[in-house]
Structures are given as structure tokens and as C-alpha cells.
Design a protein around this motif. Structure first.
Motif, PDB file in Angstrom:
ATOM      1  N   ILE A  92     -17.865  -7.561   3.999  1.00 39.31           N
ATOM      2  CA  ILE A  92     -17.818  -6.991   2.794  1.00 39.31           C
ATOM      3  C   ILE A  92     -18.365  -7.238   2.881  1.00 39.31           C
ATOM      4  O   ILE A  92     -16.319  -7.892   1.786  1.00 39.31           O
ATOM      5  N   SER A  93     -19.183  -9.058   2.009  1.00 41.19           N
ATOM      6  CA  SER A  93     -18.336  -9.132   0.566  1.00 41.19           C
ATOM      7  C   SER A  93     -18.534  -8.884  -0.428  1.00 41.19           C
ATOM      8  O   SER A  93     -20.687  -8.935  -1.483  1.00 41.19           O
ATOM      9  N   ILE A  94     -18.178  -9.188  -2.290  1.00 39.54           N
ATOM     10  CA  ILE A  94     -18.974  -8.628  -3.224  1.00 39.54           C
ATOM     11  C   ILE A  94     -17.818  -9.210  -4.640  1.00 39.54           C
ATOM     12  O   ILE A  94     -16.787  -9.645  -4.234  1.00 39.54           O
ATOM     13  N   LEU A  95     -19.380 -10.021  -4.675  1.00 43.36           N
ATOM     14  CA  LEU A  95     -18.804 -10.755  -6.646  1.00 43.36           C
ATOM     15  C   LEU A  95     -18.050 -10.247  -7.404  1.00 43.36           C
ATOM     16  O   LEU A  95     -19.541  -9.097  -8.060  1.00 43.36           O
ATOM     17  N   GLY A  96     -16.833  -9.139  -7.382  1.00 43.95           N
ATOM     18  CA  GLY A  96     -16.343  -8.631  -9.221  1.00 43.95           C
ATOM     19  C   GLY A  96     -16.390  -7.540  -8.911  1.00 43.95           C
ATOM     20  O   GLY A  96     -16.233  -6.220  -8.045  1.00 43.95           O
ATOM     21  N   THR A  97     -16.199  -6.856  -9.964  1.00 47.94           N
ATOM     22  CA  THR A  97     -15.101  -5.617 -10.400  1.00 47.94           C
ATOM     23  C   THR A  97     -16.281  -4.546 -10.176  1.00 47.94           C
ATOM     24  O   THR A  97     -16.531  -3.919  -9.447  1.00 47.94           O
ATOM     25  N   ALA A  98     -17.431  -5.389 -11.181  1.00 44.54           N
ATOM     26  CA  ALA A  98     -19.131  -4.803 -11.491  1.00 44.54           C
ATOM     27  C   ALA A  98     -19.214  -3.863 -10.075  1.00 44.54           C
ATOM     28  O   ALA A  98     -20.228  -3.040  -9.430  1.00 44.54           O
ATOM     29  N   ARG A 109      -7.509  -6.774 -11.882  1.00 41.27           N
ATOM     30  CA  ARG A 109      -7.124  -6.683 -11.031  1.00 41.27           C
ATOM     31  C   ARG A 109      -6.776  -4.822 -10.482  1.00 41.27           C
ATOM     32  O   ARG A 109      -6.682  -4.642  -9.689  1.00 41.27           O
ATOM     33  N   GLN A 110      -6.159  -5.212 -11.357  1.00 36.96           N
ATOM     34  CA  GLN A 110      -5.070  -3.940 -11.110  1.00 36.96           C
ATOM     35  C   GLN A 110      -5.778  -2.582 -11.184  1.00 36.96           C
ATOM     36  O   GLN A 110      -6.072  -1.572 -10.641  1.00 36.96           O
ATOM     37  N   LEU A 146      -7.202   0.017  -7.949  1.00 39.23           N
ATOM     38  CA  LEU A 146      -6.854   1.628  -8.832  1.00 39.23           C
ATOM     39  C   LEU A 146      -7.856   2.212  -8.022  1.00 39.23           C
ATOM     40  O   LEU A 146      -8.886   3.295  -7.825  1.00 39.23           O
ATOM     41  N   CYS A 147      -9.301   1.597  -8.936  1.00 45.25           N
ATOM     42  CA  CYS A 147     -10.207   2.137  -8.114  1.00 45.25           C
ATOM     43  C   CYS A 147     -10.739   1.922  -6.454  1.00 45.25           C
ATOM     44  O   CYS A 147     -11.679   3.124  -6.016  1.00 45.25           O
ATOM     45  N   VAL A 148     -10.208   0.287  -6.234  1.00 45.65           N
ATOM     46  CA  VAL A 148     -10.457   1.184  -4.333  1.00 45.65           C
ATOM     47  C   VAL A 148      -9.858   2.052  -3.948  1.00 45.65           C
ATOM     48  O   VAL A 148      -9.965   2.466  -3.178  1.00 45.65           O
TER      49      VAL A 148
END
Length: 126
Positions: free
Chosen positions: A29-35, A61-62, A66-68
């Protein structure tokens, strides 16, 4: 099949890494960016590992790590780093982005071993 979520900040690198991971037998599953990750809903999904790419400032990225961790608390996180980066905390492994052999070995190891608790992330696996 083991599922990898990869988050990258460059579309070209995202596609290249996706092809490499798929060729190794991963569902990707590829995701572009934090948003892009924040818009997704991964709560409760079975994800073998999350790979955070190197194309954004270390602070972003840090925050992403945390979000992940909040959405996928059981999934190991591998952070890919530039040579000038400091290690990310709250991840299971830090790897140099410019060493694909090492980061692929790390991803393979981390997805086949029993998940280990987050501990000293200052040392890369491998």
C-alpha cells in the motif's frame, strides 16, 4: 501475503520502492506524504510493517512515526534516513535510504520475526 505500507514524499521514489517490494512478494500500500497517511484509516488492519521514506524533514517524519504508531500500534516501523539525518525515535529500525540491500533485509527480517517491543532504536537492524 505480507502487507507493507510505505509512505514516501516523492512520487518517483514511491513507485520505484513499490515495484521492488512487490517483486519480493509483498502486498504494498503506497501512500504519498504525511497527509495521505492521515487521510487513510488503518485502525485494526493487519500490516506486517510500515516504511517511512526519507524525502521530508526529520521533524515531519518523526511526527508521522507517532501517527503511524497510534493507528497501527502492533506494526513495526522502519525509517529510511539520509546520511545527515539523526535516528527517528518510536520506530523499530532506522536504515540508510541509500543502502537498498540493508533496508530490504531489515524489512524482510522485521516482517518474518515475532514483533519485538520498541527499544533502543539508535542501532539499525542488520
Amino acid at each position: 501475503m505480507r502487507t507493507i505500507v510505505q509512505i514516501e514524499f516523492s512520487d518517483n521514489i514511491l513507485r520505484e520502492r513499490e515495484a521492488i517490494l512487490r517483486n519480493l512478494g509483498f502486498n504494498v500500500i503506497s501512500i504519498l506524504g504525511t497527509a495521505g497517511f492521515e487521510r487513510g484509516n488503518f485502525y485494526g488492519q493487519s500490516v506486517a510493517a510500515v516504511v517511512i521514506g526519507h524525502g521530508a524533514p526529520i521533524e515531519e517524519r518523526q511526527r508521522l512515526a507517532l501517527c503511524v504508531r497510534r493507528q497501527l500500534p502492533e506494526s513495526p516501523i522502519v525509517a529510511l534516513l539520509r546520511r545527515s539525518d539523526t535516528f527517528l525515535t518510536d520506530v523499530n529500525a532506522n536504515c540508510p535510504a541509500d543502502n537498498p540491500v540493508l533496508w530490504l533485509r531489515t524489512i524482510n527480517e522485521i516482517t518474518t520475526l515475532v514483533p519485538r517491543p520498541i527499544g533502543d532504536t539508535r542501532r539499525p537492524i542488520g
